[in-house]
Write an enzyme that holds these catalytic residues in place. Structure first.
Site, PDB file in Angstrom:
ATOM      1  N   ALA A 211       0.848  -1.204   0.000  1.00  0.00           N
ATOM      2  CA  ALA A 211       0.000   0.000   0.000  1.00  0.00           C
ATOM      3  C   ALA A 211       0.878   1.246   0.000  1.00  0.00           C
ATOM      4  O   ALA A 211       2.091   1.151  -0.145  1.00  0.00           O
ATOM      5  CB  ALA A 211      -0.908  -0.013   1.223  1.00  0.00           C
ATOM      6  N   ASN A 212       0.269   2.411   0.112  1.00  0.00           N
ATOM      7  CA  ASN A 212       1.041   3.651   0.280  1.00  0.00           C
ATOM      8  C   ASN A 212       0.254   4.586   1.191  1.00  0.00           C
ATOM      9  O   ASN A 212      -0.845   4.247   1.644  1.00  0.00           O
ATOM     10  CB  ASN A 212       1.344   4.279  -1.083  1.00  0.00           C
ATOM     11  CG  ASN A 212       0.089   4.611  -1.854  1.00  0.00           C
ATOM     12  OD1 ASN A 212      -0.693   5.446  -1.439  1.00  0.00           O
ATOM     13  ND2 ASN A 212      -0.125   3.917  -2.975  1.00  0.00           N
ATOM     14  N   ARG A 213       0.830   5.735   1.474  1.00  0.00           N
ATOM     15  CA  ARG A 213       0.261   6.606   2.517  1.00  0.00           C
ATOM     16  C   ARG A 213      -0.862   7.525   2.046  1.00  0.00           C
ATOM     17  O   ARG A 213      -1.291   8.394   2.789  1.00  0.00           O
ATOM     18  CB  ARG A 213       1.372   7.472   3.114  1.00  0.00           C
ATOM     19  CG  ARG A 213       2.408   6.684   3.858  1.00  0.00           C
ATOM     20  CD  ARG A 213       3.418   7.609   4.517  1.00  0.00           C
ATOM     21  NE  ARG A 213       4.596   6.873   4.901  1.00  0.00           N
ATOM     22  CZ  ARG A 213       4.677   6.108   5.994  1.00  0.00           C
ATOM     23  NH1 ARG A 213       3.644   6.006   6.802  1.00  0.00           N
ATOM     24  NH2 ARG A 213       5.784   5.461   6.273  1.00  0.00           N
ATOM     25  N   SER A 214      -1.320   7.382   0.823  1.00  0.00           N
ATOM     26  CA  SER A 214      -2.375   8.268   0.338  1.00  0.00           C
ATOM     27  C   SER A 214      -3.649   8.121   1.184  1.00  0.00           C
ATOM     28  O   SER A 214      -4.086   7.016   1.479  1.00  0.00           O
ATOM     29  CB  SER A 214      -2.687   7.929  -1.122  1.00  0.00           C
ATOM     30  OG  SER A 214      -3.870   8.575  -1.514  1.00  0.00           O
ATOM     31  N   ALA A 277      -3.068   7.446  -5.860  1.00  0.00           N
ATOM     32  CA  ALA A 277      -1.669   7.005  -5.806  1.00  0.00           C
ATOM     33  C   ALA A 277      -1.678   5.514  -6.159  1.00  0.00           C
ATOM     34  O   ALA A 277      -1.730   4.656  -5.283  1.00  0.00           O
ATOM     35  CB  ALA A 277      -1.113   7.248  -4.417  1.00  0.00           C
TER      36      ALA A 277
END
Ligand SMILES: Cc1cc2nc3c(=O)[nH]c(=O)nc-3n(C[C@H](O)[C@H](O)[C@H](O)COP(=O)(O)O)c2cc1C
Length: 403
Positions: A211-214, A277
């Site tokens: 995942a990512n921090r968006s 993102a």
């Protein structure tokens, strides 16, 4: 401003979330709205008409067959003398009555008699919300033009169960009411927009993912801003914890490939704003079963493969929208990377932001962006993500107007 001077008929039904309606009344009145409360008999088990009436500074209507109320105001006038009927919380029971046209108490009768917009904030146990009967009722109400805000995911007040069913927070309900009552200019009326937002989750196995921090805040705000200007907006959202924006059709997806499919299904459109993102890579072959840790065995390595490039796909599509905007989240060489992206992806504008950890932009509430188009580079001052959204939506409307 949208709520200033507006008359809100607030129907409180019998759910535990009724305690939040007390705060909701304050928030609505702070914004200049007047609140006239109607309470079901169930609601009066959770909060008292005394507290509701004191906060609303109005009479609380509870009985259909009250001779006094019927003479003074009457249930039909109650249903019509307002700008918005807001139901918070909306119980499973009340939604079921509405979907079936029942009118056996004051709240349901008013809801059947009203010709005003209706916004419901459902709140119930996740199983009640997921029940096929509630699903049917909600679909019927959507087709009848009833707007909904929430319910949200999270822990329930009365049990330790988590899931979708928690009532939206008062300020989220206020924002939805504002969006619904907004009577500002609509330069995007008749235009279709597709917006992506949030991260993607790329599975490693059934329990793990990349995942990512968006947070989805910027993309959701853009969807809301385009809708506010009258556009018919489809928002394709990755997994986020923020509510669906009011007045927008939101499609929830997890993986990049699902996001691409949902975006392409939303074409043709006049506007595409690709804010999500999207993970550049996914695991080449995600495991069907949880990958187990065995003592002494070697540590697994993840082989990655490229994900679809959604912006590029849209930018070069035969049904390419008139305006295609991409976001570039970079941590270095923000400008030159964004310029390259503009050409390669077939976009009209790239909104570039520096998402280095020190900026706090990714996952935060503010943004500092550069707008890159063929006309050049424009540095916008640091502002709230909602303001970036409004400015961008206005710019898009202006470009479409100029053809
Ligand atoms: C402690 C308690 C909490 C409840 N919370 C909810 C709730 O959050 N949502 C809901 O739909 N029903 C809830 N119920 C059930 C409703 O109160 C019940 O269906 C009632 O008939 C609703 O009446 P009304 O829709 O006329 O207000 C709860 C009941 C109890 C006893």
């Amino acid at each position: 401003m949208a709520l200033s001077g507006k008359r809100i008929l607030l129907i409180i039904s019998g759910g535990i979330a009724a305690y939040k309606s007390l705060d909701l009344i304050r928030r609505l009145r702070e914004r200049g709205a007047s609140v006239r409360p109607v309470m079901t008999s169930g609601a009066q088990e959770f909060v008292t008409p005394l507290a509701v009436g004191a906060l609303a500074a109005d009479h609380v209507f509870t009985d259909l067959f009250s001779r006094q109320d019927e003479q003074d105001v009457g249930h039909i006038r109650l249903a019509r003398d307002c700008d918005l009927v807001l139901i918070a919380p909306a119980t499973a029971d009340l939604l079921a009555k509405m979907a079936n046209g029942l009118a056996d108490d004051l709240a349901s009768t008013v809801l059947l008699a009203t010709d005003r917009p209706v916004l419901a904030a459902p709140a119930m146990n996740p199983r009640m919300w997921a029940h096929p009967a509630t699903r049917r009722n909600v679909a019927t109400l959507a087709a009848d033009g009833i707007r909904m805000i929430g319910p949200m995911a999270g822990e329930m007040a009365e049990s330790r169960e988590a899931g979708v069913g928690r009532m939206a927070e008062p300020l989220e309900i206020v924002a939805a009411a504002e969006a619904l009552l907004d009577d500002g200019p609509k330069p995007l009326a008749g235009r279709k927009a597709v917006v992506t937002s949030g991260p993607t989750h790329e599975p490693i196995d059934p329990v793990r993912y990349i995942a990512n921090r968006s947070s989805g805040r910027q993309g959701h705000a853009i969807a809301a801003a385009l809708a506010k200007l009258g556009a018919d907006v489809t928002l394709v959202s990755g997994p986020v914890t923020i509510p669906d924006p009011a007045g927008v059709k939101t499609i929830h997806v997890e993986r990049a490939e699902e996001m691409r499919d949902a975006v392409l299904a939303a074409l043709p459109a006049d506007i595409a704003v690709m804010v999500a993102a999207v993970a550049d890579w996914r695991v080449a072959s995600a495991a069907d079963q949880k990958i187990k840790k065995h003592p002494g065995e070697s540590i697994p390595t993840l082989a990655l493969t490229e994900n679809p490039d959604i912006l590029k796909t849209v930018g070069h599509h035969t049904m390419r929208p008139k305006i295609v905007v991409g976001f570039a989240a970079e941590t270095q060489d923000v400008e030159s990377n964004a310029k390259t992206k503009l050409e390669r992806k077939g976009a009209d504008m790239i909104v570039a932001n520096d998402v280095s950890p020190a900026t706090g932009i990714m996952g935060g509430t503010r943004n500092s962006v550069k707008l890159i188009s063929r006309a050049g580079i424009d540095q916008w001052p640091d502002m709230a993500k909602e303001d970036v959204a409004e400015k961008l939506a206005a710019l898009i409307a202006e470009r479409l107007r100029q053809g």
